[in-house]
Design an enzyme around this catalytic site. Sequence first.
Site, short mmCIF file in Angstrom:
data_model
loop_
_atom_site.label_atom_id
_atom_site.label_comp_id
_atom_site.label_asym_id
_atom_site.label_seq_id
_atom_site.Cartn_x
_atom_site.Cartn_y
_atom_site.Cartn_z
N CYS A 1 0.84 -1.19 0.00
CA CYS A 1 0.00 0.00 0.00
C CYS A 1 0.88 1.25 0.00
O CYS A 1 1.78 1.37 0.83
CB CYS A 1 -0.89 -0.01 1.24
SG CYS A 1 -1.86 1.49 1.45
N CYS B 1 0.27 3.16 3.53
CA CYS B 1 0.74 2.71 4.85
C CYS B 1 1.76 1.58 4.78
O CYS B 1 2.15 1.04 5.82
CB CYS B 1 -0.44 2.28 5.71
SG CYS B 1 -1.15 0.70 5.24
N CYS C 1 -7.34 -0.88 1.21
CA CYS C 1 -6.35 -1.42 2.14
C CYS C 1 -7.03 -1.73 3.48
O CYS C 1 -7.75 -0.89 4.02
CB CYS C 1 -5.24 -0.39 2.34
SG CYS C 1 -4.05 -0.85 3.60
N CYS D 1 -5.24 0.90 6.35
CA CYS D 1 -5.46 2.35 6.34
C CYS D 1 -6.74 2.75 5.61
O CYS D 1 -7.12 3.91 5.63
CB CYS D 1 -4.25 3.08 5.76
SG CYS D 1 -4.09 2.96 3.98
N CYS E 1 -8.15 -5.24 -10.08
CA CYS E 1 -7.71 -4.18 -10.98
C CYS E 1 -7.27 -3.00 -10.11
O CYS E 1 -8.09 -2.32 -9.51
CB CYS E 1 -8.88 -3.80 -11.89
SG CYS E 1 -8.48 -2.59 -13.12
ZN LIG Z 1 -2.79 1.09 3.54
#
Ligand SMILES: [Zn+2]
Length: 112
Positions: free
Chosen positions: A30, A33, A78, A81, A101
């Site tokens: 991510c 984060c 995510c 976060c 995607c």
């Molecule tokens: Zn994250």
Amino acid sequence: MQFGVLRENKTEPPFSSPLDQLSIAGTYSCAGCSLPLYSSTTKYDSGTGWPSFYAPLDNAIATSIDHSLFMVRTEVHCRRCGGHLGHVFDDGPPPTGKRYCMNGVALAFTAA
Ligand SMILES: [Zn+2]
């Protein structure tokens, strides 16, 4: 653009991410984060212009229903976060049949 995707659910233009054509071994995390989200072993070229995977890592993502753009899509974000990553569709390859995607700007790649 990165902020717009992660926090405002925007979508980057197709074929704009260098990660789309990247095929070396590593981990996609991510961008918000740094939580590891996808392994390069599940990445494939979907031809859509966005980095695509057929499976996420365990406990990496969460999904919700997105009713924007007059469509019902499953949004991927995510787990840690809550940053918006992209969408998941049911036209992916075996073994899952899923196509995650992703927006390349929402991901950070670390080579293995
Ligand atoms: Zn994250």
